[in-house]
Design a protein around this motif. Structure first.
Motif, short mmCIF file in Angstrom:
data_model
loop_
_atom_site.label_atom_id
_atom_site.label_comp_id
_atom_site.label_asym_id
_atom_site.label_seq_id
_atom_site.Cartn_x
_atom_site.Cartn_y
_atom_site.Cartn_z
N ARG A 185 4.20 -11.15 15.82
CA ARG A 185 4.75 -10.44 16.96
C ARG A 185 3.65 -9.67 17.68
O ARG A 185 2.57 -9.44 17.15
CB ARG A 185 5.87 -9.50 16.52
N LEU A 186 3.97 -9.29 18.91
CA LEU A 186 3.01 -8.57 19.73
C LEU A 186 2.63 -7.24 19.10
O LEU A 186 1.46 -6.83 19.17
CB LEU A 186 3.60 -8.35 21.13
N SER A 187 3.57 -6.58 18.46
CA SER A 187 3.27 -5.30 17.82
C SER A 187 2.26 -5.47 16.68
O SER A 187 1.45 -4.57 16.43
CB SER A 187 4.56 -4.67 17.28
N VAL A 224 7.15 -14.37 23.60
CA VAL A 224 7.52 -13.15 24.33
C VAL A 224 8.89 -13.35 24.97
O VAL A 224 9.25 -14.47 25.36
CB VAL A 224 6.47 -12.79 25.39
N GLU A 229 6.66 -7.82 28.01
CA GLU A 229 5.85 -8.35 26.92
C GLU A 229 4.80 -9.32 27.44
O GLU A 229 3.69 -9.39 26.88
CB GLU A 229 6.75 -9.02 25.89
N GLU A 232 2.02 -7.17 28.69
CA GLU A 232 1.29 -6.56 27.57
C GLU A 232 0.40 -7.58 26.88
O GLU A 232 -0.72 -7.25 26.44
CB GLU A 232 2.29 -5.95 26.58
#
Length: 394
Positions: A185-187, A224, A229, A232
């Protein structure tokens, strides 16, 4: 009368000279004789006899062979619902589409094809979408994602493990609309970014470059959900690109000799270019201090004063700010540059990631389709120095 007529002319020579009352010989057979009963009638079927029955059975002239030897592979037992035991055979059901094949059919994202184990189509998508041509650095990322594509569980003891395929859209996927669950995930990438920052602060530039590059290569493997997102993720690529270019350039600068004036000028130019990379304030303070010291030693006081002002705007530590003000005061006494350098701080430019030279506005520029790194036109078609996997085709 007919005989006399037929005898006239040449046609009479071809008429048989026989008595009409003569009976036929044995060659004509019994069909030439019609036997009637007392009343003058007979059954037509009886007149045919057993051998003359039409359609009853085949005669000897057909000679059809019924005992034909077939190869063993074609010897299929007859299918019959009411036959003896063992005469029928089992027809297996038609094989359906596997979940992994449906993932490939339903998605144009490279990560979904990787999770399905279809590396060939995943590489083709990465090549078409972001220009990847070298897949060696992607090998570890491919294997990590593949290991998250399925789970195993035991149905009964002593039996092989069964596989299940987690879905990210399991609520509304239906029978054939499934998409695999993505573990990255992006996080997760943002948290890894902090590790790269820490390595940069510690001065471990080569390790930091490897960390930023791994993050950058992982961005195309994200899924995303909204525009925020997407923005980002693009910002994350830009951050990694700026740090990779800056840290690589600084590493190369420290390897250069500084014996002659031209070599010292080149060192100052590369330090000045580094100050135009988009870095975090804590790192920009260190970069500006390096450039300020080098330009002050080269007696380019005007340019050094500009670095000093930019450094004070960032609000450094008190001791750093005090030293910077002293250098700025010394530069303001003689705002001149002793040497001409290939650096114009007032003209925006991009840094060529291959030659580490400025690409000022208006000049032709080639960009990497994945990282967005800029290059001189002569480097078109070469593998990007930032990603080490992608290039813009010729």
């Amino acid at each position: 009368m007919p005989s006399s007529i037929a005898a006239k002319g040449r046609a009479g020579q071809m008429v048989a000279d026989l008595d009409m009352d003569a009976s036929g010989g044995e060659g004509w057979g019994e069909d030439a004789e019609l036997h009637l009963d007392e009343d003058g009638f007979m059954d037509a079927q009886e007149g045919l006899g057993d051998e003359g029955a039409i359609g009853k059975e085949e005669g000897e002239g057909w000679d059809v062979e019924e005992d034909l030897d077939l190869p063993p592979e074609l010897d299929v037992p007859s299918v019959g619902g009411g036959g003896a035991e063992g005469e029928g055979f089992f027809v297996p059901p038609t094989k359906g589409t596997s979940p992994t094949q449906m993932w490939c059919n339903n998605s144009q994202l490279a990560v979904d094809h990787i999770l399905a184990g279809s590396f060939e189509t995943a590489m083709r998508l990465l090549h078409d979408q972001v220009g990847v041509v070298q897949f060696g650095p992607y090998k570890q990322l491919f294997m990590q994602n593949l290991s998250r594509g399925r789970t195993c569980y035991l149905g009964l003891p002593s039996l092989p493990y069964l596989h299940s395929y987690p879905l990210r859209n399991w609520k509304d996927s239906g029978a054939k609309g499934g998409l695999p669950a993505v573990g990255l995930r992006l996080s997760d990438l943002i948290s890894r970014l902090q590790q790269g920052y820490q390595l940069t602060t510690a001065g471990r530039f080569e390790e930091a470059v490897d960390r930023f590059r791994a993050i950058l290569l992982s961005v195309p493997l994200l899924v995303v959900d909204n525009k925020q997102e997407i923005a980002e993720a693009q910002q994350l690529i830009t951050i990694c690109k700026e740090y990779i270019i800056g840290l690589t350039m600084e590493t190369e600068r420290k390897k250069l000799p500084k014996d002659t004036l031209d070599q010292q000028k080149r060192l100052c130019e590369m330090a000045a270019y580094f100050t135009h990379c988009s870095l975090q304030p804590v790192h920009m303070v260190l970069v500006l201090r390096t450039a300020l010291n080098l330009f002050f030693k080269l007696r380019n006081f005007k340019t050094a004063a500009g670095f000093a002002r930019r450094l004070l705007e960032l609000g450094p530590k008190p001791e750093v700010a005090q030293q910077t003000r002293k250098i700025l005061a010394a530069c303001e006494k003689s705002l001149t540059d002793a040497h001409q350098l290939n650096y114009d701080p007032h003209n925006p430019f991009d840094i060529c990631a291959a030659s580490f030279t400025p690409l000022y506005r208006g000049r032709p520029v080639e960009k990497c389709p994945l990282s967005g790194a800029c290059y001189c036109p002569k480097y078109k078609g070469e593998v990007c120095r930032v990603t080490q996997v992608s290039c813009k085709p010729l």
